[in-house]
Write an enzyme that holds these catalytic residues in place. Sequence first.
Site, PDB file in Angstrom:
ATOM      1  N   MET A  20      -1.724  24.223   1.076  1.00  0.00           N
ATOM      2  CA  MET A  20      -1.265  23.078   0.297  1.00  0.00           C
ATOM      3  C   MET A  20       0.138  23.292  -0.250  1.00  0.00           C
ATOM      4  O   MET A  20       0.958  22.368  -0.266  1.00  0.00           O
ATOM      5  CB  MET A  20      -2.236  22.801  -0.863  1.00  0.00           C
ATOM      6  CG  MET A  20      -1.869  21.558  -1.669  1.00  0.00           C
ATOM      7  SD  MET A  20      -3.011  21.204  -3.011  1.00  0.00           S
ATOM      8  CE  MET A  20      -4.454  20.651  -2.119  1.00  0.00           C
TER       9      MET A  20
ATOM     10  N   LYS B 144      15.750   1.670   1.416  1.00  0.00           N
ATOM     11  CA  LYS B 144      14.366   1.622   0.936  1.00  0.00           C
ATOM     12  C   LYS B 144      13.723   2.999   1.071  1.00  0.00           C
ATOM     13  O   LYS B 144      14.255   3.890   1.749  1.00  0.00           O
ATOM     14  CB  LYS B 144      13.573   0.580   1.717  1.00  0.00           C
ATOM     15  CG  LYS B 144      13.394   0.899   3.195  1.00  0.00           C
ATOM     16  CD  LYS B 144      12.620  -0.197   3.919  1.00  0.00           C
ATOM     17  CE  LYS B 144      12.446   0.131   5.395  1.00  0.00           C
ATOM     18  NZ  LYS B 144      11.688  -0.913   6.108  1.00  0.00           N
TER      19      LYS B 144
ATOM     20  N   TYR C 107      -4.793  30.643   5.579  1.00  0.00           N
ATOM     21  CA  TYR C 107      -6.208  30.332   5.739  1.00  0.00           C
ATOM     22  C   TYR C 107      -6.675  30.568   7.169  1.00  0.00           C
ATOM     23  O   TYR C 107      -7.504  29.821   7.691  1.00  0.00           O
ATOM     24  CB  TYR C 107      -6.474  28.875   5.353  1.00  0.00           C
ATOM     25  CG  TYR C 107      -6.491  28.605   3.866  1.00  0.00           C
ATOM     26  CD1 TYR C 107      -7.399  29.245   3.030  1.00  0.00           C
ATOM     27  CD2 TYR C 107      -5.607  27.697   3.304  1.00  0.00           C
ATOM     28  CE1 TYR C 107      -7.416  28.993   1.670  1.00  0.00           C
ATOM     29  CE2 TYR C 107      -5.618  27.434   1.940  1.00  0.00           C
ATOM     30  CZ  TYR C 107      -6.528  28.087   1.132  1.00  0.00           C
ATOM     31  OH  TYR C 107      -6.552  27.826  -0.219  1.00  0.00           O
TER      32      TYR C 107
END
Length: 325
Positions: free
Chosen positions: A279, A34, A245
Site C-alpha cells: 500500500m 481539469k 508481500y
Amino acid sequence: MQNTVARIDLGAIRANAAHLKRLAGGAKFYAVVKADAYGHGAVPVARALSGIADAFCVAIVDEGVELRVSGTDAPVLVLAPPMDGDDVRRMAAYGLQATVCDERTARLCAGLKVHIKVNTGMNRYGCAPRELPAVLSAAEKCSVVGVYSHMYAPHIADCAAEQLGLFSACADRVKSIFPSAVAHLSATAGTLMGGEYVMDGVRCGIGLYGYAPTGFADGALRPALKVYARRVQTFRPPVGRGAGYSMATHDYARLSSYRAGYADGFARTLPLGEGNLCMDAFVSQSEDEELCIFSDADEYAARCGTISYEALCAVTKRSLRVYEG
C-alpha cells in the site's frame, strides 16, 4: 521527507502548448487543466501558460474557483453542466463560463456566459442536434459565447468526418443568432488532424503534458512529469525469504525499501521493484536515494492495461510537486 517526489517541467508544458497553438493557427487555444491539470497541478500550469492560452477548461466548479482564487483572470469554461442553482451562483460569483446541455440548464444559467454543448455521438453531455432550436430559445437570457462538441473516436476517419458534419451544421445555427460564438470541436487529436477540424478554437489536454491520444503521434510533444520514490532503509543481507508481500524469487544480497505504493496511485498489478507492491512501499535491489518510478505515461499505462490519462491523474496524488523550468 516521506512523500514521493513529482518533478514537473513547466518549460516542456509551455513548449507543448506553443507547438499545439501553432498547429491551430489563429484559432482560440483552450488549455484543459481539469483533474488538477492531469496530475501536474492546475494552478502552476495555468500560471505557466499565461500569455499562451486564451482560456482554460476545467471539469467542475471547484476547479474553476481554484483558478480564480489563485489569480487567473482568463476565461474559464466549466465542462460539466451545472447540477443546480448553487453551481450557477458560484459560477456567477467567480466569473466562470457554464456548459449548457439542454433546456433545463439553459434556463438555469440565465445571466451567465455559456457554451452550448452539442451531442454528436459521444452521448456523454450535450443536446441532440434536433433539440438545438429549443435549447437556443431557452437560452435567451444567457450570453452565448461558444458552441462545442467532443469527438468520441477521432482516430476513425469516417466517425470523425460524420461528427464534423453534424457539428458544423449546429455551429452554423448557433452563430446565425450569436455570430461571435466560438465553435470548438477538437481536443488534442483534432488539433493534430488540423484543417476543418480546427474551426474557431481547440481544447488541448493530454497534448499539453507531452502525450498524443490513441491513434496519433507527434514527436514534438515532450512529457513533463517524472515521479521518484525515496529510499527508507536497506537490508544487508535481507531477513528471511520475503520480498514485500511475496516470497523472494532468489537470494538477494541486499534489498532496499522505497516509500511509494498503490495508495500513491501506482497499480498494484505492476511491480515497481521486487515482489508485490504494498500500500505504501515497495522493495528493490537499488540503493539510490531517489528511484525514478514513472517517466513515460504511455509505457506505464500499456503495462497496466490502461491509458496515459488515468496514469497521469493517479501517480501524483500523494507527491511533493517540484516545478522546474
